[in-house]
Design a protein around this motif. Structure first.
Motif, PDB file in Angstrom:
ATOM      1  N   SER A 203      56.241  41.360   4.160  1.00 49.50           N
ATOM      2  CA  SER A 203      57.506  40.662   3.924  1.00 49.50           C
ATOM      3  C   SER A 203      57.353  39.255   3.355  1.00 49.50           C
ATOM      4  N   LEU A 204      56.129  38.830   2.991  1.00 45.08           N
ATOM      5  CA  LEU A 204      55.931  37.458   2.538  1.00 45.08           C
ATOM      6  C   LEU A 204      56.462  37.269   1.118  1.00 45.08           C
ATOM      7  N   GLY A 205      57.288  36.234   0.951  1.00 49.32           N
ATOM      8  CA  GLY A 205      57.773  35.873  -0.374  1.00 49.32           C
ATOM      9  C   GLY A 205      56.804  34.931  -1.068  1.00 49.32           C
ATOM     10  N   PRO A 206      57.132  34.473  -2.294  1.00 50.61           N
ATOM     11  CA  PRO A 206      56.192  33.637  -3.056  1.00 50.61           C
ATOM     12  C   PRO A 206      55.910  32.289  -2.415  1.00 50.61           C
ATOM     13  N   VAL A 207      56.927  31.648  -1.831  1.00 50.00           N
ATOM     14  CA  VAL A 207      56.727  30.325  -1.238  1.00 50.00           C
ATOM     15  C   VAL A 207      55.890  30.421   0.028  1.00 50.00           C
TER      16      VAL A 207
ATOM     17  N   MET B 235      41.675  35.480   3.915  1.00 50.66           N
ATOM     18  CA  MET B 235      42.387  35.037   2.728  1.00 50.66           C
ATOM     19  C   MET B 235      43.047  36.231   2.025  1.00 50.66           C
ATOM     20  N   SER B 236      42.243  37.247   1.699  1.00 50.69           N
ATOM     21  CA  SER B 236      42.747  38.360   0.885  1.00 50.69           C
ATOM     22  C   SER B 236      43.744  39.247   1.618  1.00 50.69           C
ATOM     23  N   VAL B 237      43.747  39.231   2.941  1.00 50.50           N
ATOM     24  CA  VAL B 237      44.711  40.060   3.661  1.00 50.50           C
ATOM     25  C   VAL B 237      46.138  39.612   3.364  1.00 50.50           C
ATOM     26  N   ARG B 238      46.297  38.364   2.936  1.00 49.31           N
ATOM     27  CA  ARG B 238      47.627  37.885   2.573  1.00 49.31           C
ATOM     28  C   ARG B 238      48.142  38.573   1.318  1.00 49.31           C
ATOM     29  N   PHE B 239      47.227  39.001   0.453  1.00 53.25           N
ATOM     30  CA  PHE B 239      47.654  39.737  -0.736  1.00 53.25           C
ATOM     31  C   PHE B 239      48.335  41.042  -0.339  1.00 53.25           C
ATOM     32  N   LEU B 240      47.886  41.629   0.750  1.00 55.16           N
ATOM     33  CA  LEU B 240      48.456  42.888   1.227  1.00 55.16           C
ATOM     34  C   LEU B 240      49.818  42.690   1.876  1.00 55.16           C
ATOM     35  N   ALA B 241      50.144  41.428   2.229  1.00 49.25           N
ATOM     36  CA  ALA B 241      51.361  41.162   2.999  1.00 49.25           C
ATOM     37  C   ALA B 241      52.542  40.716   2.143  1.00 49.25           C
ATOM     38  N   PHE B 242      52.372  40.668   0.805  1.00 49.41           N
ATOM     39  CA  PHE B 242      53.475  40.255  -0.059  1.00 49.41           C
ATOM     40  C   PHE B 242      54.589  41.307  -0.090  1.00 49.41           C
ATOM     41  N   ARG B 243      55.804  40.831  -0.380  1.00 45.40           N
ATOM     42  CA  ARG B 243      56.909  41.751  -0.657  1.00 45.40           C
ATOM     43  C   ARG B 243      56.682  42.436  -1.997  1.00 45.40           C
ATOM     44  N   LYS B 244      57.310  43.582  -2.186  1.00 46.23           N
ATOM     45  CA  LYS B 244      57.128  44.339  -3.424  1.00 46.23           C
ATOM     46  C   LYS B 244      57.638  43.579  -4.651  1.00 46.23           C
ATOM     47  N   ASP B 245      58.663  42.733  -4.470  1.00 47.22           N
ATOM     48  CA  ASP B 245      59.274  42.076  -5.613  1.00 47.22           C
ATOM     49  C   ASP B 245      58.627  40.737  -5.972  1.00 47.22           C
ATOM     50  N   VAL B 246      57.572  40.342  -5.283  1.00 54.51           N
ATOM     51  CA  VAL B 246      56.941  39.044  -5.532  1.00 54.51           C
ATOM     52  C   VAL B 246      56.195  39.072  -6.868  1.00 54.51           C
ATOM     53  N   LYS B 247      56.415  38.036  -7.674  1.00 56.40           N
ATOM     54  CA  LYS B 247      55.702  37.874  -8.938  1.00 56.40           C
ATOM     55  C   LYS B 247      54.506  36.961  -8.691  1.00 56.40           C
ATOM     56  N   ILE B 248      53.325  37.475  -8.956  1.00 54.19           N
ATOM     57  CA  ILE B 248      52.098  36.779  -8.582  1.00 54.19           C
ATOM     58  C   ILE B 248      51.953  35.438  -9.307  1.00 54.19           C
ATOM     59  N   HIS B 249      52.412  35.353 -10.566  1.00 59.80           N
ATOM     60  CA  HIS B 249      52.266  34.080 -11.283  1.00 59.80           C
ATOM     61  C   HIS B 249      53.081  32.975 -10.619  1.00 59.80           C
ATOM     62  N   GLN B 250      54.201  33.330  -9.966  1.00 56.40           N
ATOM     63  CA  GLN B 250      54.977  32.331  -9.240  1.00 56.40           C
ATOM     64  C   GLN B 250      54.188  31.795  -8.048  1.00 56.40           C
ATOM     65  N   VAL B 251      53.474  32.683  -7.378  1.00 54.26           N
ATOM     66  CA  VAL B 251      52.642  32.266  -6.246  1.00 54.26           C
ATOM     67  C   VAL B 251      51.589  31.259  -6.710  1.00 54.26           C
ATOM     68  N   ALA B 252      50.922  31.555  -7.842  1.00 59.96           N
ATOM     69  CA  ALA B 252      49.882  30.662  -8.357  1.00 59.96           C
ATOM     70  C   ALA B 252      50.459  29.311  -8.778  1.00 59.96           C
TER      71      ALA B 252
ATOM     72  N   ALA C 157      45.145  39.638  -6.731  1.00 53.21           N
ATOM     73  CA  ALA C 157      46.115  39.896  -5.668  1.00 53.21           C
ATOM     74  C   ALA C 157      46.961  41.133  -5.938  1.00 53.21           C
ATOM     75  N   SER C 158      47.473  41.249  -7.142  1.00 57.30           N
ATOM     76  CA  SER C 158      48.360  42.366  -7.465  1.00 57.30           C
ATOM     77  C   SER C 158      47.627  43.703  -7.395  1.00 57.30           C
ATOM     78  N   PHE C 159      46.395  43.733  -7.919  1.00 54.00           N
ATOM     79  CA  PHE C 159      45.610  44.971  -7.888  1.00 54.00           C
ATOM     80  C   PHE C 159      45.333  45.402  -6.453  1.00 54.00           C
ATOM     81  N   LEU C 160      44.875  44.461  -5.633  1.00 58.71           N
ATOM     82  CA  LEU C 160      44.545  44.785  -4.251  1.00 58.71           C
ATOM     83  C   LEU C 160      45.792  45.239  -3.489  1.00 58.71           C
ATOM     84  N   TYR C 161      46.907  44.581  -3.735  1.00 58.71           N
ATOM     85  CA  TYR C 161      48.153  44.956  -3.058  1.00 58.71           C
ATOM     86  C   TYR C 161      48.551  46.391  -3.390  1.00 58.71           C
ATOM     87  N   ARG C 162      48.564  46.728  -4.680  1.00 57.94           N
ATOM     88  CA  ARG C 162      49.009  48.061  -5.094  1.00 57.94           C
ATOM     89  C   ARG C 162      48.089  49.145  -4.552  1.00 57.94           C
ATOM     90  N   ARG C 163      46.792  48.897  -4.623  1.00 56.62           N
ATOM     91  CA  ARG C 163      45.846  49.922  -4.187  1.00 56.62           C
ATOM     92  C   ARG C 163      45.902  50.108  -2.665  1.00 56.62           C
TER      93      ARG C 163
END
Length: 496
Positions: free
Chosen positions: A44-48, A263-280, A97-103
């Motif tokens: 459920s984590l958003g970009p912020v 660190m990387s486990v947070r990539f798995l916790a993003f919401r589906k609609d999060v845009k990774i470039h916004q996070v960066a 992040a996006s690759f790890l999340y999807r897989r």
């Protein structure tokens, strides 16, 4: 004494806020989504919140206590090295992040060890073994890292509250266990967002205070007068023998952000609609501001060249160069930084035992959501107690060495099955050989040789990556060769 009472009140208010956030996250996420809610905040984590959590976790005790200590001892080389973390962390998020999340989502993985076991084909016994090995390595090494975090909190919190270091350590781990047990990953991420705001404000204040007294030019001139190597070093010590080896921090920080489970486990916790470039984009300015903190070590080296323990650079600065009110608030923010990483590390370590080891040992035994959640919380609390004992009896070592030994070895252990597998998929044999190689090689280099702090993990990562690819290919070829005669026999029997 008066300031101590004020500090106790400020700490009490902050603890109330942290526990309240833990309770809210428990009700909104954990209780409704069970084990997935506890381990991954229900994705459920958003970009912020996601960006704040990554930065707060990356810049922690080493950034506010260990890094000024290294700058005090070794000079400007540490400031340069620290600034390399910001772009490296952002690139890790952008490219991985996006690759790890999807897989991980496709495979239903809730943790990094589970991701490793499910993404590497092999016999059931072999995949369970690598799942268990990855879990044990994660728990063991992150507990060592956590010892350094707690010791840093004890050193700073003890002087801030007017109590002994050991009493401060007990207090801090108790607070961390309380709110992390309540809300799991959601509590960690939400409190990280609050903490990183305070950390950033502290970094800006510190830089303003130092440069109001000494301009950057004056700072460098006075450092050079003390010892020329502080400004123009002949080596990149403690990171390597050549001056250019400091730039190895960039790949190190990239791998640090992409591979380490906390660190990387947070990539798995993003919401589906999060845009990774916004996070960066959110991460970048915050990380750059936090990279200013090591200048404290340079400033204190000028003002007090005979400081007995380099790791006391930040406490000395706060006690002697800022007002009591500012000192109290900055100390709270620094403790927040340490709590951020400590809670993340404790949560990931406990999940490695409560979820990963349980699944690896008892794959056919399934707990209900209620009992799985209760078991996760129980293991987290017990692991916090174990870490407390380890911290109280750990030998005196520089804080940054604790961090490098633990995180560097874990990075070399997991690079093959987590990162290299994204480009060159392997199998269970390759994953196991790679993990064992990285664990033994990097740990051995850091503990028993004088190899640089960054050089050793990178050597371990390189060798374990090669082992991952080679063993995976060889074992695949062996499987094909063993299967060939059997296929020929079947074909011949069919012709007759």
């Amino acid at each position: 004494m008066t300031s101590n009472w004020i500090n106790w009140v400020v700490l009490g208010i902050s603890v109330f806020i942290l526990v309240a956030m833990g309770l809210i996250s428990s009700r909104r996420v954990c209780n409704s989504k069970g084990e997935g809610g506890f381990l991954l905040a229900g994705r459920s984590l958003g970009p912020v919140v996601g960006a704040a959590s990554i930065v707060a976790t990356g810049y922690s005790g080493w950034g506010f206590m260990g890094s000024p200590g290294v700058a005090y001892k070794y000079g400007t080389i540490e400031v340069l090295g620290n600034f390399l973390y910001a772009p490296a962390m952002c690139l890790a998020v952008l490219f991985f992040a996006s690759f790890l999340y999807r897989r991980a989502l496709k495979m239903g993985s809730l943790t990094i060890p589970e991701y490793i076991s499910r993404s590497h084909p092999g016999s059931p016994a072999m995949t369970r073994f690598i799942h268990g090995f990855a879990a044990l390595a994660t728990a063991l090494l992150l507990l060592v890292f956590l010892v350094g975090q707690l010791r840093a909190m004890g050193m700073l919190g003890g002087s801030w509250l007017g109590i002994s270091v050991n009493h401060a350590i007990v207090l801090m781990i108790g607070i961390i266990i309380l709110y992390t047990t309540l809300g799991g990953m959601a509590a960690v991420a939400w409190t990280d967002t609050l903490m990183v705001a305070g950390m950033t404000a502290a970094a800006v204040f510190i830089a303003h205070r130092i440069f109001s007294d000494l301009s950057p030019t004056e700072l460098l001139t006075q450092l050079e007068a003390i010892e020329p190597a502080l400004v123009a070093p002949d080596t990149a010590a403690p990171y390597g023998d050549s001056r250019f080896q400091v730039f190895m921090i960039f790949p190190y920080a990239f791998l640090f952000s992409a591979i380490l489970p906390y660190m990387s486990v947070r990539f798995l916790a993003f919401r589906k609609d999060v845009k990774i470039h916004q996070v960066a984009l959110i991460m970048a300015p915050i990380a750059c501001l936090l990279s200013l903190v090591p200048i404290v070590g340079l400033y204190v080296r000028i003002q007090h060249p005979e400081l007995g323990n380099a790791d006391n650079a930040m406490p000395y600065f706060l006690a002697n160069f800022v007002s009591p009110l500012a000192s109290g608030l900055i100390t709270l923010f620094i403790i927040f930084a340490m709590k951020s990483t400590a809670s993340s590390v404790l949560q990931v370590s406990s999940s490695a035992l409560s979820h990963d080891l349980r699944v690896a040992l008892f794959p056919n035994r399934h707990l209900s959501q209620k009992y799985a959640l209760r078991f996760n919380r129980c293991i987290l609390a017990c692991l916090g107690g174990v870490t407390l004992v380890m911290t109280l009896y750990a030998p005196p070592v520089m804080l940054s060495l604790f961090a490098i030994t633990a995180t560097g070895t874990l990075m070399a252990t997991l690079i093959g099955p987590v990162l290299i597998s994204s480009f060159l998929p392997g199998n269970a044999h390759g994953a196991l050989a790679s993990m064992m190689t990285g664990f033994c090689l990097c740990g051995g280099l850091l503990l028993f040789t004088n190899t640089g702090w960054v050089e050793a993990p990178l050597i371990g990562c390189l060798v374990s990556s090669i082992v991952y690819v080679v063993v995976s290919r060889l074992s695949r070829m062996e499987t094909l060769m063993v299967g060939k005669p059997r296929l020929l026999t079947l074909a011949e029997s069919g012709s007759h």
